[in-house]
Design a protein around this motif. Structure first.
Motif, mmCIF file in Angstrom:
data_model
loop_
_atom_site.group_PDB
_atom_site.id
_atom_site.type_symbol
_atom_site.label_atom_id
_atom_site.label_comp_id
_atom_site.label_asym_id
_atom_site.label_seq_id
_atom_site.Cartn_x
_atom_site.Cartn_y
_atom_site.Cartn_z
ATOM 1 N N ASN A 1 0.969 -1.188 -0.048
ATOM 2 C CA ASN A 1 -0.102 -0.005 0.023
ATOM 3 C C ASN A 1 0.805 1.294 0.030
ATOM 4 N N ASN A 2 2.184 1.072 -0.290
ATOM 5 C CA ASN A 2 2.928 2.209 -0.370
ATOM 6 C C ASN A 2 3.064 2.787 0.978
ATOM 7 N N THR A 3 2.998 2.701 2.158
ATOM 8 C CA THR A 3 2.846 3.354 3.306
ATOM 9 C C THR A 3 3.773 2.663 4.396
ATOM 10 N N THR A 4 3.735 3.319 5.805
ATOM 11 C CA THR A 4 4.653 2.934 6.486
ATOM 12 C C THR A 4 3.595 2.513 7.981
ATOM 13 N N TYR A 5 4.111 1.893 8.894
ATOM 14 C CA TYR A 5 3.418 1.770 10.222
ATOM 15 C C TYR A 5 3.309 2.998 11.084
ATOM 16 N N GLU A 6 4.403 4.011 10.914
ATOM 17 C CA GLU A 6 4.121 5.216 11.463
ATOM 18 C C GLU A 6 3.077 6.161 10.766
ATOM 19 N N ALA A 7 3.005 6.098 9.359
ATOM 20 C CA ALA A 7 1.916 6.637 8.937
ATOM 21 C C ALA A 7 0.563 6.180 9.049
ATOM 22 N N LYS A 8 0.536 5.030 9.065
ATOM 23 C CA LYS A 8 -0.792 4.464 9.563
ATOM 24 C C LYS A 8 -1.054 4.712 11.038
ATOM 25 N N TYR A 9 -0.120 4.862 11.904
ATOM 26 C CA TYR A 9 -0.488 5.105 13.188
ATOM 27 C C TYR A 9 -0.882 6.428 13.081
ATOM 28 N N ARG A 10 -0.157 7.422 12.694
ATOM 29 C CA ARG A 10 -0.419 8.926 12.606
ATOM 30 C C ARG A 10 -2.134 9.050 11.829
ATOM 31 N N LYS A 11 -2.402 8.297 10.904
ATOM 32 C CA LYS A 11 -3.759 8.460 10.471
ATOM 33 C C LYS A 11 -4.882 7.926 11.433
ATOM 34 N N VAL A 12 -4.625 6.819 12.123
ATOM 35 C CA VAL A 12 -5.705 6.520 13.055
ATOM 36 C C VAL A 12 -5.561 7.580 14.237
ATOM 37 N N TYR A 13 -4.402 8.027 14.634
ATOM 38 C CA TYR A 13 -4.264 8.960 15.645
ATOM 39 C C TYR A 13 -5.254 10.279 15.389
ATOM 40 N N ALA A 14 -5.095 10.663 14.275
ATOM 41 C CA ALA A 14 -5.934 11.960 13.721
ATOM 42 C C ALA A 14 -7.085 11.708 13.713
ATOM 43 N N LEU A 15 -7.743 10.333 13.329
ATOM 44 C CA LEU A 15 -9.177 9.989 13.472
ATOM 45 C C LEU A 15 -9.453 10.141 14.902
ATOM 46 N N LEU A 16 -8.809 9.736 15.836
ATOM 47 C CA LEU A 16 -9.265 9.998 17.426
ATOM 48 C C LEU A 16 -9.298 11.443 17.681
ATOM 49 N N LYS A 17 -8.041 11.931 17.336
ATOM 50 C CA LYS A 17 -7.985 13.335 17.815
ATOM 51 C C LYS A 17 -9.071 14.438 17.247
ATOM 52 N N ASN A 18 -9.398 14.116 15.975
ATOM 53 C CA ASN A 18 -10.183 15.272 15.205
ATOM 54 C C ASN A 18 -11.833 14.640 15.525
ATOM 55 N N ASP A 19 -12.070 13.421 16.093
ATOM 56 C CA ASP A 19 -13.502 13.380 16.224
ATOM 57 C C ASP A 19 -13.921 13.067 17.586
ATOM 58 N N ARG A 20 -14.530 14.221 18.175
ATOM 59 C CA ARG A 20 -14.792 14.318 19.298
ATOM 60 C C ARG A 20 -16.119 13.228 19.685
ATOM 61 N N LYS A 21 -16.869 12.880 18.836
ATOM 62 C CA LYS A 21 -17.996 12.020 19.060
ATOM 63 C C LYS A 21 -17.416 10.607 19.182
ATOM 64 N N LEU A 22 -16.483 10.169 18.466
ATOM 65 C CA LEU A 22 -15.790 8.988 18.466
ATOM 66 C C LEU A 22 -15.274 8.877 19.846
ATOM 67 N N ARG A 23 -14.434 9.633 20.452
ATOM 68 C CA ARG A 23 -13.872 9.601 21.644
ATOM 69 C C ARG A 23 -15.036 9.403 22.752
ATOM 70 N N SER A 24 -16.181 10.154 22.589
ATOM 71 C CA SER A 24 -17.377 9.992 23.435
ATOM 72 C C SER A 24 -17.943 8.753 23.430
ATOM 73 N N LYS A 25 -18.100 8.131 22.277
ATOM 74 C CA LYS A 25 -18.677 6.851 22.034
ATOM 75 C C LYS A 25 -17.704 5.829 22.809
ATOM 76 N N ILE A 26 -16.487 5.909 22.507
ATOM 77 C CA ILE A 26 -15.202 4.970 23.343
ATOM 78 C C ILE A 26 -15.503 5.019 24.700
ATOM 79 N N ARG A 27 -15.535 6.446 25.462
ATOM 80 C CA ARG A 27 -15.761 6.570 26.840
ATOM 81 C C ARG A 27 -16.973 5.843 27.259
#
Length: 319
Positions: free
Chosen positions: A49-75
């Motif tokens: 997929n022409n990517t790296t583990y760090e890039a994939k981690y940063r992508k899921v981190y950004a999802l968590l960081k930018n989505d307040r509703k997702l964090r609320s659902k997780i809580r």
């Protein structure tokens, strides 16, 4: 004086019994100083997929960081099952770093669910539906199972013992996992949704989630309902939480370890599955070590859990 001594003796005996019964706390952090090797399949997929583990981690981190509703659902899901939200976060981060890329927005998971559910889904192998397969006499011993977890765990055990890699009744069965053989109606290796659950895990957790979260029980005869559950973020997060809670409870009751403060360990178990069997294996190993006068072995993280513990301060800051 004599009475005081007797009371004190009873107190020490009670404390000793309580200590014997208490689970050994697995402390936070990693056991290994360096990350264990990542399996070749994950490395190959990431490279393709022409990517790296760090890039994939940063992508899921950004999802968590930018989505307040997702964090609320997780809580909310974590609170319902009495676990630290970081256990759910760890499972999501591990899956999206080493298995699949995260989507940029939670809404995309809903859209993908609708697209996949337009397919005709069946849980079957070589034309034999799973409901007919588990009606075979080999599965009779599972009929008295107490709840969906025990039922499907028993059926998986029967598959491994009596069918996997064997020819039975004129049918040759692959030397592969039960979930891979019967529960992949779209394509091999599939797990879906924010929690990347497979259908067999969802079926195992059905009774627990129904009891705690009030969601309808799942039935293998209705694959669309199963897939809707694992792909819809509102439905799947309770299943992720229940799966992690099951690992925590299994390691406490079977192996005598409290892993509730180490999300890297629960993430590891989420990755490898079969927490009860692994807890029994660890218990047996430690009983042998004890008989030999060797220190007990603590639960250890794999590459997936190691990353979770390594990134935990950054992830916890989001919550």
């Amino acid at each position: 004086m004599k009475r005081s001594f007797l009371l004190l003796s009873c107190l020490f005996l009670a404390m000793g019994f309580a200590h014997a019964q208490a689970a050994t706390l697995v402390p936070p952090g990693n056991h290994y100083p360096d990350q264990p090797d990542v399996p070749g399949a994950s490395a190959k997929r990431t490279k393709a997929n022409n990517t790296t583990y760090e890039a994939k981690y940063r992508k899921v981190y950004a999802l968590l960081k930018n989505d307040r509703k997702l964090r609320s659902k997780i809580r909310e899901a974590a609170a319902a099952y009495g676990i630290d939200p970081m256990h759910i976060v760890g499972a999501i981060v591990g899956e999206h770093t080493y298995n699949v890329d995260a989507y940029d927005r939670l809404q995309t998971y809903y859209v993908k669910a609708v697209a996949y559910l337009s397919n005709r889904l069946t849980f079957s192998y070589e034309g034999e539906d799973i409901s007919d397969f588990v009606a075979r006499p080999e599965f009779a011993r599972c009929s008295g199972a107490n709840g969906s977890y025990d039922l499907w765990t028993c059926r998986e055990s029967v598959w491994n013992a009596s069918f996997r890699g064997r020819q039975v009744g004129g049918t040759s069965f692959p030397n592969d996992r039960f979930s891979a053989t019967f529960f992949q109606p779209l394509y091999a290796g599939q797990t879906f949704g924010i929690g990347q659950l497979n259908p067999l895990t969802a079926l195992q957790m059905s009774d627990i989630v129904s009891r705690v979260s009030g969601l309808p029980r799942l039935d293998a005869k209705n694959p669309h309902r199963v897939y809707e559950t694992i792909m819809d973020p509102d439905l799947t997060l309770p299943y992720v939480a229940a799966t992690l809670k099951k690992s925590i409870d299994s390691y406490r009751s079977i192996a005598g370890f409290d892993i509730s403060q180490n999300p890297g360990i629960t993430a590891t178990l989420y990755n490898v599955g079969n927490p009860e069997a692994r807890a029994y294996a660890l218990k047996a190993e430690n009983e042998k070590r004890q008989s030999e006068g060797v220190e007990p072995k603590l639960p250890e993280e794999n590459y997936y859990g190691w990353l979770v513990n390594e990134k935990l301060p950054e992830l916890r800051a989001l919550f």
